[in-house]
Design a protein around this motif. Structure first.
Motif, PDB file in Angstrom:
ATOM      1  N   TYR A 466       0.808  -1.228   0.000  1.00  0.00           N
ATOM      2  CA  TYR A 466       0.000   0.000   0.000  1.00  0.00           C
ATOM      3  C   TYR A 466       0.840   1.277   0.000  1.00  0.00           C
ATOM      4  CZ  TYR A 466      -3.951  -3.061   0.605  1.00  0.00           C
ATOM      5  OH  TYR A 466      -4.904  -4.041   0.400  1.00  0.00           O
ATOM      6  N   MET A 467       2.126   1.176   0.307  1.00  0.00           N
ATOM      7  CA  MET A 467       3.002   2.336   0.169  1.00  0.00           C
ATOM      8  C   MET A 467       3.655   2.389  -1.209  1.00  0.00           C
ATOM      9  SD  MET A 467       4.997   2.543   3.851  1.00  0.00           S
ATOM     10  CE  MET A 467       6.118   3.838   3.311  1.00  0.00           C
ATOM     11  N   LEU A 468       4.044   1.214  -1.751  1.00  0.00           N
ATOM     12  CA  LEU A 468       4.903   1.200  -2.930  1.00  0.00           C
ATOM     13  C   LEU A 468       4.224   0.705  -4.201  1.00  0.00           C
ATOM     14  CD1 LEU A 468       8.112  -0.228  -1.231  1.00  0.00           C
ATOM     15  CD2 LEU A 468       7.531   2.156  -1.658  1.00  0.00           C
ATOM     16  N   ILE A 469       3.083   0.015  -4.087  1.00  0.00           N
ATOM     17  CA  ILE A 469       2.443  -0.541  -5.283  1.00  0.00           C
ATOM     18  C   ILE A 469       1.096   0.124  -5.575  1.00  0.00           C
ATOM     19  CG2 ILE A 469       1.387  -2.628  -6.250  1.00  0.00           C
ATOM     20  CD1 ILE A 469       3.611  -4.250  -5.046  1.00  0.00           C
ATOM     21  N   ASN A 470       0.188   0.093  -4.616  1.00  0.00           N
ATOM     22  CA  ASN A 470      -1.163   0.589  -4.890  1.00  0.00           C
ATOM     23  C   ASN A 470      -1.237   2.050  -5.326  1.00  0.00           C
ATOM     24  OD1 ASN A 470      -2.167  -1.959  -4.253  1.00  0.00           O
ATOM     25  ND2 ASN A 470      -3.987  -1.088  -3.307  1.00  0.00           N
ATOM     26  N   PRO A 471      -0.377   2.953  -4.809  1.00  0.00           N
ATOM     27  CA  PRO A 471      -0.449   4.342  -5.286  1.00  0.00           C
ATOM     28  C   PRO A 471      -0.204   4.501  -6.785  1.00  0.00           C
ATOM     29  CG  PRO A 471       0.737   4.260  -3.219  1.00  0.00           C
ATOM     30  CD  PRO A 471       0.542   2.839  -3.664  1.00  0.00           C
ATOM     31  N   TRP A 472       0.347   3.477  -7.429  1.00  0.00           N
ATOM     32  CA  TRP A 472       0.556   3.544  -8.875  1.00  0.00           C
ATOM     33  C   TRP A 472      -0.711   3.197  -9.650  1.00  0.00           C
ATOM     34  CZ3 TRP A 472       4.899   5.681 -10.679  1.00  0.00           C
ATOM     35  CH2 TRP A 472       6.001   5.719  -9.827  1.00  0.00           C
ATOM     36  N   THR A 473      -1.664   2.574  -8.979  1.00  0.00           N
ATOM     37  CA  THR A 473      -2.862   2.114  -9.685  1.00  0.00           C
ATOM     38  C   THR A 473      -4.162   2.577  -9.040  1.00  0.00           C
ATOM     39  OG1 THR A 473      -2.823   0.049  -8.409  1.00  0.00           O
ATOM     40  CG2 THR A 473      -1.684   0.053 -10.534  1.00  0.00           C
ATOM     41  N   SER A 474      -4.091   3.223  -7.886  1.00  0.00           N
ATOM     42  CA  SER A 474      -5.301   3.611  -7.163  1.00  0.00           C
ATOM     43  C   SER A 474      -5.057   4.933  -6.449  1.00  0.00           C
ATOM     44  CB  SER A 474      -5.670   2.520  -6.153  1.00  0.00           C
ATOM     45  OG  SER A 474      -6.742   2.908  -5.335  1.00  0.00           O
ATOM     46  N   ASN A 475      -6.123   5.688  -6.234  1.00  0.00           N
ATOM     47  CA  ASN A 475      -6.003   6.959  -5.506  1.00  0.00           C
ATOM     48  C   ASN A 475      -5.231   6.732  -4.208  1.00  0.00           C
ATOM     49  OD1 ASN A 475      -6.653   9.274  -3.740  1.00  0.00           O
ATOM     50  ND2 ASN A 475      -8.110   9.815  -5.346  1.00  0.00           N
ATOM     51  N   VAL A 476      -4.250   7.593  -3.950  1.00  0.00           N
ATOM     52  CA  VAL A 476      -3.393   7.388  -2.780  1.00  0.00           C
ATOM     53  C   VAL A 476      -4.195   7.333  -1.486  1.00  0.00           C
ATOM     54  CG1 VAL A 476      -1.329   8.393  -3.815  1.00  0.00           C
ATOM     55  CG2 VAL A 476      -2.937   9.873  -2.618  1.00  0.00           C
ATOM     56  N   ARG A 477      -5.352   7.980  -1.468  1.00  0.00           N
ATOM     57  CA  ARG A 477      -6.183   7.958  -0.250  1.00  0.00           C
ATOM     58  C   ARG A 477      -6.691   6.545   0.049  1.00  0.00           C
ATOM     59  NH1 ARG A 477      -9.539  12.937   0.877  1.00  0.00           N
ATOM     60  NH2 ARG A 477      -8.289  14.720   0.233  1.00  0.00           N
ATOM     61  N   ASN A 478      -6.830   5.720  -0.986  1.00  0.00           N
ATOM     62  CA  ASN A 478      -7.321   4.348  -0.786  1.00  0.00           C
ATOM     63  C   ASN A 478      -6.331   3.490  -0.003  1.00  0.00           C
ATOM     64  OD1 ASN A 478      -9.576   5.054  -2.272  1.00  0.00           O
ATOM     65  ND2 ASN A 478      -8.786   4.210  -4.190  1.00  0.00           N
ATOM     66  N   SER A 479      -5.091   3.922   0.078  1.00  0.00           N
ATOM     67  CA  SER A 479      -4.082   3.156   0.823  1.00  0.00           C
ATOM     68  C   SER A 479      -4.093   3.488   2.313  1.00  0.00           C
ATOM     69  CB  SER A 479      -2.679   3.452   0.263  1.00  0.00           C
ATOM     70  OG  SER A 479      -2.509   2.866  -1.004  1.00  0.00           O
ATOM     71  N   LEU A 480      -4.746   4.578   2.697  1.00  0.00           N
ATOM     72  CA  LEU A 480      -4.650   5.033   4.093  1.00  0.00           C
ATOM     73  C   LEU A 480      -5.293   4.049   5.064  1.00  0.00           C
ATOM     74  CD1 LEU A 480      -5.313   8.872   3.630  1.00  0.00           C
ATOM     75  CD2 LEU A 480      -3.127   7.655   3.747  1.00  0.00           C
ATOM     76  N   GLY A 481      -6.467   3.513   4.701  1.00  0.00           N
ATOM     77  CA  GLY A 481      -7.139   2.554   5.590  1.00  0.00           C
ATOM     78  C   GLY A 481      -6.313   1.300   5.824  1.00  0.00           C
ATOM     79  N   PRO A 482      -5.849   0.617   4.752  1.00  0.00           N
ATOM     80  CA  PRO A 482      -5.007  -0.567   4.952  1.00  0.00           C
ATOM     81  C   PRO A 482      -3.713  -0.270   5.701  1.00  0.00           C
ATOM     82  CG  PRO A 482      -5.869  -0.536   2.713  1.00  0.00           C
ATOM     83  CD  PRO A 482      -6.233   0.782   3.322  1.00  0.00           C
ATOM     84  N   LEU A 483      -3.129   0.905   5.495  1.00  0.00           N
ATOM     85  CA  LEU A 483      -1.904   1.248   6.223  1.00  0.00           C
ATOM     86  C   LEU A 483      -2.200   1.439   7.712  1.00  0.00           C
ATOM     87  CD1 LEU A 483      -0.164   3.682   3.707  1.00  0.00           C
ATOM     88  CD2 LEU A 483       0.635   1.410   4.390  1.00  0.00           C
ATOM     89  N   ARG A 484      -3.323   2.040   8.023  1.00  0.00           N
ATOM     90  CA  ARG A 484      -3.707   2.170   9.439  1.00  0.00           C
ATOM     91  C   ARG A 484      -3.956   0.800  10.054  1.00  0.00           C
ATOM     92  NH1 ARG A 484      -4.628   7.267  11.287  1.00  0.00           N
ATOM     93  NH2 ARG A 484      -4.923   8.908   9.735  1.00  0.00           N
TER      94      ARG A 484
END
Length: 770
Positions: A466-484
């Motif tokens: 969620y830090m290094l892969i998903n931001p390339w394919t999805s809105n960076v905000r979508n990674s915040l929940g899984p990172l939390r």
């Protein structure tokens, strides 16, 4: 509360002694003053009063209360109490009692003993939420009563009944009885209780074998505390166990206990950030271990400790030496052919993956589990090294992750495999442009973690995906929940390092995703305090740089272009990054200064930072290091005016390269990059003097940034549009854009930027939003 309790207990004691009674004929209370004065009922203190009340109970009930007090749990443990009381009262099973004190033939057990004490008012039923302490209230309650002392002073009084000189022996006897009497399951459930009892009396134990047995009890308690992330308690138990042993124990049958205690203590101290204390335990293992294999866990902890403290090169060197001894070799770091080794290893890895069912996820999911202990140890070291190499040696990181993937296919998967598949995918995407492979391997990493139910692996996998892969394919905000979630689970399972790596990811992506600054400020403060507490210097430094950037935008620094304030000193951090060859820290500094200088209209500084960040970000695959840097690099190249034709051509070339790259990024994720493409097109049109095109692209960039939630870049596009219109004499359009920019900066929380706009464009707007 204490005075009311004292008064109530004093009156009850007088009533029990017959000195206070209700006269039914006169319908009033009466008391015997002379009897009270001559009685032994104390009115000096609540403890003295309770001691007197306890002493008026039968010997067995007194013993029941003393043992319960020494066991000391919030709710009285009846299993432990039964075990101890049955062996400390020889006539326990033959005691007769009744509420009227008349002898009846009733066999006393713990339940009836506690019920008798309850009747005296010294215990209460914790399952009863009412204030009713009568015996009839027990019958009304469903289930077995759970007793506890009615007041902590009663427990203190019961403890005082055992002379101070005998208390250690009393604790020790309780512990010994519990060890003899409880089943393995009961003993495991009460590991804290038993260890506490034995530790209180351990000073009386001289037998070396029994001391080792007590050390083993502390090991069990310490590891159980570690499993709950209770590191201070765990350290206390583990150190108590270590203190019970001497050098001779290492040479005898208790070698495994000595080794396990030191390993667990070192792991506990590393997790808690007490690296100096951890080093003491690691040194002891190196000194007394009988083989290199027995030292492996200590070596892993040493690598982790060094990396967490920011000593990246030392961590990498130590880890590579351990790997060499395990038969896993790498080319010399100083080799000028290192890059060719990387290319060859990536090709080799791709070939090995294809040999496993064509490299499809379904085939890789069926790989067996790794069982070779040396291979497993190597994988754990490689897993640590991968992250530290990513920070401190960019060419080594691909070699490490390629090696983990190769070993996973050849020898089976383990906890390190999930992270490695994701990291290898990130390398394929960011270095070789194979974004579909990157996404596929990220999905594989998550699927492997779920399949193995490897909760302890989730924090590292989430951080990677969620830090290094998903931001390339999805809105960076979508990674915040899984990172939390990665942060939360990491703290729960005791993986503090990776928990705080997820926290760092939250701050990083929240900033670049346009989360409002006041909320981001609170998160940055909370997370950085935890990082400081656990001495996670690597994560702390990276987070503090963003924290200070937020402070600069919000107006909490003297100069918004310099990352120096109450939080950090830019010069000190840069010096430390140069000393440790920390590419990520240098990258963050340059990119943050690039962003700040461009937003605050210092385009010359922005251009200089763009050049520096361009070099520092080479081969770094994180979102801020590539997407954000390329975006602001292109903007800053077009912002410098009054330069030579040659410099203009160079600026145009840089901007066109940025636009080309941004279009590629946008094909992978429109949400993150579409407005950036439109913004760059607007600036290019303005640079070339194409007014109508520039105006159109500015409007489209503003709208698209708003739709995607990038409020800070929406505000920036408004401001740049306003400046462009102002330079062409379009006062009305310029005013509208500047007002909108001000409103958006205000909503974002960038008070320093709002103030700058007010000072610079006071003539353009006479009214301000609230």
């Amino acid at each position: 509360g204490g005075n009311m309790f004292f008064a109530t207990q004093y009156m009850l004691s007088l009533h029990d002694g017959g000195f206070l009674y209700f006269d039914e004929d006169a319908w009033r209370w009466r008391w015997d003053v002379e009897g009270i004065n001559s009685s032994e009922i104390s009115c000096g203190s609540i403890v003295e009063l309770m001691i007197g009340k306890i002493r008026r109970l039968s010997p067995v009930l007194q013993q029941t209360l003393k043992i319960a007090a020494f066991i000391g749990s919030a709710v009285i443990d009846e299993v432990a109490l039964q075990a101890v009381l049955s062996q400390t009262c020889s006539d326990f099973d033959a005691i007769m009692f009744s509420e009227s004190q008349e002898e009846e033939c009733v066999t006393l057990n713990v339940a009836s003993a506690l019920k008798a004490v309850f009747a005296s008012g010294l215990l209460i039923n914790s399952m009863n939420s009412s204030a009713d302490t009568s015996l009839s209230s027990l019958e009304k309650e469903e289930g077995t009563p759970k007793y506890r002392f009615a007041h902590d002073r009663i427990q203190q009084a019961a403890e005082i009944l055992v002379p101070r000189s005998e208390r250690a022996a009393f604790h020790l006897e309780i512990g010994r009885i519990l060890v003899r009497s409880l089943t393995s399951a009961e003993l495991e459930e009460r590991s804290f209780l038993v260890a506490d009892q034995m530790n209180c009396g351990a000073g009386l134990v001289s037998d070396r074998d029994e001391r080792a047995e007590i050390a083993d009890l502390n090991l069990a308690a310490g590891e159980r505390a570690m499993a709950s992330s209770a590191f201070p308690s765990a350290a206390s138990y583990l150190n108590a166990g270590i203190d019970l042993l001497d050098k001779e124990h290492w040479r005898g049958p208790y070698y495994d206990i000595c080794l396990a205690l030191r390993n667990s203590a070192a792991e506990c101290e590393v997790a808690a950030g007490n690296f100096d204390a951890a080093q003491v335990h690691i040194n002891a293992i190196m000194c007394h271990s009988s083989s290199f294999r027995d030292e492996l866990r200590a070596h892993e902890l040493l690598v982790s400790s060094l990396g967490s403290r920011g000593k990246l090169q030392e961590a990498i060197g130590t880890g590579l030496d351990v790997l060499r001894r395990l038969g896993v070799k790498f080319p010399p770091l100083s080799s000028r052919f290192l890059s060719s080794h990387v290319a060859a290893d990536l090709v080799k890895t791709k070939r090995i993956l294809r040999s496993c069912g064509g490299g499809k996820n379904s085939a890789l999911m069926r790989l067996p589990l790794m069982s070779d202990p040396d291979k497993l140890a190597a994988m754990r070291v490689l897993d640590h090294l991968g992250f530290f190499a990513y920070l401190g040696n960019r060419e080594l990181a691909p070699l490490i992750y390629s090696r983990i993937v190769q070993m996973s296919v050849r020898h089976g998967i383990c906890n390190a495999s999930s992270t490695a598949f994701a990291a290898y995918g990130m390398i394929l995407g960011c270095v070789l442009g194979q974004y579909a492979e990157m996404q596929r391997l990220g999905e594989l990493a998550l699927a492997l973690t779920a399949k193995c139910e490897a909760r302890e692996c989730l924090p590292r996998v989430h951080a990677t995906v969620y830090m290094l892969i998903n931001p390339w394919t999805s809105n960076v905000r979508n990674s915040l929940g899984p990172l939390r979630e990665g942060y939360r689970i990491g703290m729960e399972v005791g993986d503090v390092d990776n928990a705080l790596l997820n926290a760092q990811g939250v701050i990083n992506l929240a900033f670049h995703g346009g989360i409002v600054l006041p909320q981001l400020l609170m998160d940055a403060r909370s997370f950085s305090e935890q990082m400081a507490f656990y001495k996670q210097e690597t994560h702390l430094t990276n987070t503090l740089l963003l924290y200070q950037t937020v402070m600069n935008f919000m107006g909490y620094s003297r100069d918004p272009l310099i990352l120096t304030g109450k939080i950090i000193d830019e010069k000190e951090i840069m010096k430390d990054a140069n000393d440790n060859k920390n590419d990520v820290v240098r990258s963050i500094i340059y990119v943050m200064k690039l962003i700040l200088s461009y937003h605050f209209n210092n385009y010359e500084v922005a251009a200089k930072m763009a050049v520096k960040s361009r070099v520092a970000n080479m081969s770094l695959g994180h979102y801020g290091g590539q997407v954000v840097q390329r975006f602001y690099d292109g903007l800053s190249a077009l912002s410098v005016r009054g330069v030579s034709l040659k410099q203009r051509r160079r600026s145009l070339s840089i901007a066109l390269r940025s636009l080309k790259q941004m279009k590629k990024f946008a094909r992978r994720c429109e949400d993150n990059c579409c407005h950036k493409v439109l913004f760059l097109k607007a600036e290019l049109a303005a640079f070339r003097g194409r007014k109508s095109d520039a105006a159109e692209y500015y409007v489209r960039a503003i709208g698209r940034a708003g739709e995607s939630g990038f409020i800070h870049e929406q505000a920036l596009a408004c401001e740049r549009a306003g400046l462009y219109m102002l330079s062409h004499g379009e006062q009305v359009l310029a005013s509208e854009h500047i007002k909108q920019a001000r409103e958006l900066y205000f909503q974002w929380g960038a008070r320093a930027k709002v103030d700058q706009l007010d000072r610079r464009f006071s003539a353009l707007h006479q009214t301000k939003p609230p």
